[in-house]
Design a protein around this motif. Structure first.
Motif, mmCIF file in Angstrom:
data_model
loop_
_atom_site.group_PDB
_atom_site.id
_atom_site.type_symbol
_atom_site.label_atom_id
_atom_site.label_comp_id
_atom_site.label_asym_id
_atom_site.label_seq_id
_atom_site.Cartn_x
_atom_site.Cartn_y
_atom_site.Cartn_z
ATOM 1 N N PHE A 273 0.824 -1.206 0.000
ATOM 2 C CA PHE A 273 0.000 0.000 0.000
ATOM 3 C C PHE A 273 0.864 1.265 0.000
ATOM 4 C CE2 PHE A 273 -3.642 -2.603 1.493
ATOM 5 C CZ PHE A 273 -4.526 -2.205 0.509
ATOM 6 N N PHE B 146 1.753 1.724 -3.493
ATOM 7 C CA PHE B 146 0.493 1.901 -4.200
ATOM 8 C C PHE B 146 -0.019 3.345 -4.088
ATOM 9 C CE2 PHE B 146 -3.779 -0.518 -4.668
ATOM 10 C CZ PHE B 146 -3.623 -0.550 -6.031
ATOM 11 N N PHE C 89 0.152 6.076 -7.301
ATOM 12 C CA PHE C 89 -1.077 6.437 -7.995
ATOM 13 C C PHE C 89 -1.456 7.892 -7.775
ATOM 14 C CE2 PHE C 89 -1.159 2.094 -8.913
ATOM 15 C CZ PHE C 89 -1.943 1.979 -10.048
ATOM 16 N N GLY D 75 -1.821 10.569 -10.765
ATOM 17 C CA GLY D 75 -2.957 11.473 -10.951
ATOM 18 C C GLY D 75 -2.484 12.909 -11.077
ATOM 19 N N ASN D 76 -1.537 13.267 -10.208
ATOM 20 C CA ASN D 76 -1.008 14.619 -10.212
ATOM 21 C C ASN D 76 -0.335 14.941 -11.547
ATOM 22 O OD1 ASN D 76 -0.873 16.884 -8.638
ATOM 23 N ND2 ASN D 76 1.260 16.497 -8.073
ATOM 24 N N PHE E 115 -7.282 -5.368 -0.152
ATOM 25 C CA PHE E 115 -6.686 -4.926 -1.417
ATOM 26 C C PHE E 115 -7.765 -4.434 -2.376
ATOM 27 C CE2 PHE E 115 -3.037 -7.766 -0.235
ATOM 28 C CZ PHE E 115 -2.173 -6.712 -0.014
ATOM 29 N N GLY F 163 -8.731 -1.130 -1.049
ATOM 30 C CA GLY F 163 -7.594 -0.244 -1.267
ATOM 31 C C GLY F 163 -7.524 0.210 -2.707
ATOM 32 N N ALA F 164 -7.748 -0.726 -3.637
ATOM 33 C CA ALA F 164 -7.699 -0.369 -5.053
ATOM 34 C C ALA F 164 -8.781 0.650 -5.390
ATOM 35 C CB ALA F 164 -7.875 -1.624 -5.910
ATOM 36 N N ILE G 104 -7.771 4.038 -3.812
ATOM 37 C CA ILE G 104 -6.610 4.656 -4.449
ATOM 38 C C ILE G 104 -6.968 5.143 -5.847
ATOM 39 C CG2 ILE G 104 -4.293 4.196 -5.312
ATOM 40 C CD1 ILE G 104 -4.060 2.351 -2.770
ATOM 41 N N SER H 17 -6.509 8.869 -7.097
ATOM 42 C CA SER H 17 -5.793 9.172 -8.323
ATOM 43 C C SER H 17 -6.611 10.090 -9.228
ATOM 44 C CB SER H 17 -5.491 7.841 -9.013
ATOM 45 O OG SER H 17 -4.777 8.045 -10.171
ATOM 46 N N ARG I 234 -9.041 12.024 -8.268
ATOM 47 C CA ARG I 234 -9.219 13.299 -7.583
ATOM 48 C C ARG I 234 -7.997 14.196 -7.786
ATOM 49 N NH1 ARG I 234 -11.359 14.167 -1.381
ATOM 50 N NH2 ARG I 234 -10.546 16.270 -1.339
ATOM 51 N N PHE I 235 -6.823 13.587 -7.744
ATOM 52 C CA PHE I 235 -5.598 14.367 -7.952
ATOM 53 C C PHE I 235 -5.436 14.807 -9.401
ATOM 54 C CE2 PHE I 235 -4.308 13.650 -3.747
ATOM 55 C CZ PHE I 235 -3.198 14.430 -3.504
#
Lengths: 144, 244
Positions: free
Chosen positions: A99, A102, A106, A110-111, B38, B41-42, B45, B49, B51-52
């Protein structure tokens, strides 16, 4: 050892266990209340004219750390993982380390995607859109 | 003492008993929960991602600011109620497990019942929240005209505010919000729902005396692990959607 002393030891052990459970509950409750307080602080800062974005980001970081603390208490006390054999804990803990990679990768991805879009893949400088009044209306199917 | 410890350590891996000192069922429940983490988590995440990757996201303090039976502006209030309900039902669950260790059937029944009620309370709260979001419509400026949108997987009325004809109206926000919110809280809610069903089965089996006959309450422990996991996931959903 007589039967009565064994019994007495069991009862004190039992009480200690129940105490530990309630203690974990109060810790979780207090951490949640602190998180809520920080959340409301962010809300009130956003209402102001010039919110300090660095400070807000810092508060969000604190909230994340408090959440990790909550997760630790739930796993180790409520799920009794802290009482298990160490090698067993590691079989769960080591895969969970993925994690760390991870999340960093990610969010970085995204950034980077945002920067590429904002600058047309680096071919122009990014000009931040300032909200106009009235703003140019968006079309129904348009994505931001 | 030391030699005894050393001996037990080698014996742990010399066969005949579980080297992890847990039963097969509990071990597999742990590995199932790890795989489930997981999955969650996926999802989370992927949400982070996306959102960023956008310049703007919605302000959760304006989306989730309502409480049943009142029109007041109460950011975070309802979701904190949901969080407290779930934390409390986690405590009642761990107390049920504890009573099970003591072979106290009445105690297990009492705490299991409270856990089930907590789960149902949480699900009712979520049902109210979803209904509110899906049915409550907001003025949105779309294509130069006012439309009325609810928060759904295809419509997001929570974009930046602009002045239109002398009043503040919102513009469309990122479409991804609805999909992520309903998808992730829905997946979590489904876990709560199955958890309530599992707990109900465990409650009935306790009442029928099955575990008393078996001589141990390990099934309650396994159901408990699942239930705490649901609480654990909520901690992160709460963080990602309502706090930051």
């Amino acid at each position: 050892m007589s039967a009565t002393t064994t019994n007495a030891i069991e009862i004190t052990h039992d009480e200690a266990q129940v105490k530990r459970i309630w203690k974990a509950f109060w810790i979780l409750l207090v951490l949640t209340i602190i998180e809520l307080g920080l959340g409301l602080t962010i809300y009130n800062m956003d209402l102001g004219p010039n919110p300090n974005h660095v400070l807000i980001l810092g508060i969000k970081g604190v909230i994340c750390i408090l959440t990790l603390a909550k997760a630790f208490y739930i796993i180790s006390i409520f799920m009794h993982l802290g009482d298990e054999v160490r090698s067993f804990i590691l079989t769960l803990g080591i895969p969970a380390l993925i994690f760390i990679w991870f999340i960093f990768v990610f969010i970085y991805d995204g950034n980077s995607f945002r920067n590429l879009r904002n600058t047309d893949a680096g071919s122009r400088p990014y000009i931040e859109k300032v909200e106009q009044h009235p703003a140019p209306a968006m079309k129904a199917g348009e994505k931001n | 003492m030391e030699t005894a410890l050393a001996r037990s350590k080698t014996n742990l891996w010399s066969g005949g008993k579980s080297p992890f000192n847990v039963s097969y069922g509990k071990l597999m429940m742990w590995y199932f929960l790890m795989s489930d983490s997981f999955t969650f988590g996926a999802f989370l995440i992927s949400y982070g991602s996306i959102r960023f990757s956008l310049n703007r996201w919605v302000d959760h303090n304006y989306v989730f600011n309502k409480f049943p039976f009142t029109e007041a502006n109460l950011p975070l209030a309802f979701v904190s109620l949901m969080t407290f309900i779930l934390i409390f039902s986690s405590v009642t669950m761990v107390l049920a497990v504890h009573e099970g260790h003591k072979m106290n059937r009445k105690g297990v029944e009492k705490w299991m019942l409270l856990t089930i009620l907590g789960g149902l309370g949480f699900l009712s709260c979520q049902a109210w929240e979803w209904t509110h979001l899906l049915t409550h419509q907001h003025k949105v400026l779309v294509d130069g005209a006012i439309q009325y949108w609810a928060t759904t997987t295809s419509h997001n009325p929570w974009g930046p505010e602009v002045i239109f004809n002398g009043e503040l109206v919102r513009t469309p926000g990122p479409v991804a919000f609805g999909g992520y919110f309903f998808g992730i809280t829905g997946f979590h809610g489904f876990h709560v729902f199955t958890g309530v069903i599992i707990n109900t089965v465990m409650y009935i089996k306790t009442r029928l005396g099955h575990f008393q006959q078996r001589g141990h309450y390990e099934m309650i422990e396994k159901a408990g692990l699942y239930w705490h996991f649901v609480d654990l996931v909520w901690v992160f959903v709460f963080l990602c959607f309502y706090l930051i």
